[in-house]
Motif scaffolding. Structure first.
Motif, PDB file in Angstrom:
ATOM      1  N   ALA A  83     -15.789  -5.216  -6.264  1.00  0.00           N
ATOM      2  CA  ALA A  83     -14.863  -5.758  -5.275  1.00  0.00           C
ATOM      3  C   ALA A  83     -15.644  -6.470  -4.188  1.00  0.00           C
ATOM      4  N   HIS A 126      -6.739  -3.557  -8.770  1.00  0.00           N
ATOM      5  CA  HIS A 126      -6.316  -4.729  -9.535  1.00  0.00           C
ATOM      6  C   HIS A 126      -4.804  -4.969  -9.475  1.00  0.00           C
ATOM      7  N   ASP A 185      -2.099  -7.205  -1.190  1.00  0.00           N
ATOM      8  CA  ASP A 185      -3.051  -8.300  -1.068  1.00  0.00           C
ATOM      9  C   ASP A 185      -4.463  -7.781  -0.790  1.00  0.00           C
ATOM     10  N   GLU A 186      -5.414  -8.698  -0.729  1.00  0.00           N
ATOM     11  CA  GLU A 186      -6.819  -8.319  -0.570  1.00  0.00           C
ATOM     12  C   GLU A 186      -7.084  -7.665   0.784  1.00  0.00           C
ATOM     13  N   THR A 187      -6.382  -8.085   1.806  1.00  0.00           N
ATOM     14  CA  THR A 187      -6.570  -7.472   3.124  1.00  0.00           C
ATOM     15  C   THR A 187      -6.161  -6.008   3.102  1.00  0.00           C
ATOM     16  N   LYS A 208      -6.046  -4.094   0.441  1.00  0.00           N
ATOM     17  CA  LYS A 208      -6.996  -3.381  -0.407  1.00  0.00           C
ATOM     18  C   LYS A 208      -8.276  -3.048   0.355  1.00  0.00           C
ATOM     19  N   ALA A 209      -8.770  -3.989   1.146  1.00  0.00           N
ATOM     20  CA  ALA A 209      -9.991  -3.735   1.911  1.00  0.00           C
ATOM     21  C   ALA A 209      -9.808  -2.581   2.882  1.00  0.00           C
TER      22      ALA A 209
END
Length: 291
Positions: free
Chosen positions: A4, A263, A268-270, A272-273
């Motif tokens: 990631a 996955h 969204d990626e934010t 997930k982070a």
């Protein structure tokens, strides 16, 4: 193995052991190191950068001493009253530890612990707020009962384990494993309450990627927001799930617990982070040197 664009920190592992007993002639210290290497190898295999170790202090010590950049401990307290307050104060000054944990319920029955209902844990909450030690609470479906005590300590960082619900194994299986989720959601208005997204595959009746969990996960995300959520595998417990069992999934893989969120197109990626490490490093004030 980098998986990631952000660090992945596991918010809960316990002490793993070899599937077959090791040589009895080995010392206790040697056996602990074997178990440290099992955990480290598992993390390497699935691309987990660091982990919180929820285990006996002897194992925490072995993990932190061997890989100080990858492991940090969470002590589970068994004392009550003034002894608990003393234990909390000691833990705050222990460089091996970043948080404490209270078993406010009996996992075998999912009922509130007499030590909690009698007020025996109140001094621990007060001490943790005073010295700034975050507390994980193992509620097994009794999250709503935490409100009064948490309200009395608004500066205490609280993390509710296991999405606040009862999970099998090791607690008794429930017809609807999400039936107590409303008790957790009722705490969302308390800004010092956070949630550990732990053991999610065991709340599913489907194979990976456990799509049937998302309606309830969306409720949790909507209530608390990603910045108050943190991921944990609890992979040693997932391994206990009976493969093909009638009420739960097979022995779930460590990677499945991670990948179902990592996955997912659902967040969204934010988000997930935050869930995979951002929230944890912020609220526990610990950034592993390895990341």
């Amino acid at each position: 193995m980098k998986t990631a664009p952000f660090p992945i920190i596991d918010g809960q592992i316990h002490q793993p052991t070899p599937p077959l007993p090791v040589d009895d002639s080995l010392s206790g210290a040697a056996k602990l190191l074997i178990n440290v290497e099992i955990a480290r190898e598992a993390m390497d295999s699935v691309g987990v950068d660091a982990a919180l170790v929820v285990a006996a202090l002897s194992y925490i010590d072995a993990c932190v001493a061997r890989y100080p950049g990858r492991f940090i401990g969470v002590e589970t307290f068994s004392a009550t009253a003034t002894e608990l307050a003393t234990a909390v104060e000691r833990a705050r000054d222990d460089a091996r530890l970043v948080a404490g944990r209270l078993l406010v319920t009996d996992f075998r029955t999912t009922e509130l612990s007499p030590n909690f209902t009698s007020g025996g844990m109140d001094a621990g909450f007060a001490a943790a707020e005073r010295v700034g030690l975050p507390l994980f609470l193992s509620t097994h479906g009794q999250a709503a009962a935490m409100r009064a005590l948490i309200e009395r300590h608004p500066k205490l960082t609280v993390i509710i384990d296991h999405l606040g619900v009862s999970q099998h194994p090791v607690s008794p299986a429930r017809d609807d494993p999400w039936d107590r989720l409303d008790g957790l959601l009722a705490l969302a208005d308390l800004p010092n309450v956070h949630v550990k997204l732990c053991g999610i595959p065991l709340l599913s009746r489907e194979a990976y990627p456990f799509a049937d969990t998302w309606p309830n996960l969306h409720r949790v995300i909507a209530a608390f927001g990603p910045d108050r959520l943190l991921w944990a595998s609890d992979y040693t417990r997932l391994r206990l799930a009976e493969a093909g069992g009638p009420t739960r999934n097979r022995g779930c893989l460590y990677s499945e617990s991670r990948d179902m969120l990592l996955h997912a197109a659902e967040i969204d990626e934010t988000a997930k982070a935050a869930i995979f490490g951002g929230t944890l490093t912020r609220i526990l004030n610990w950034t592993p040197p390895s990341v």
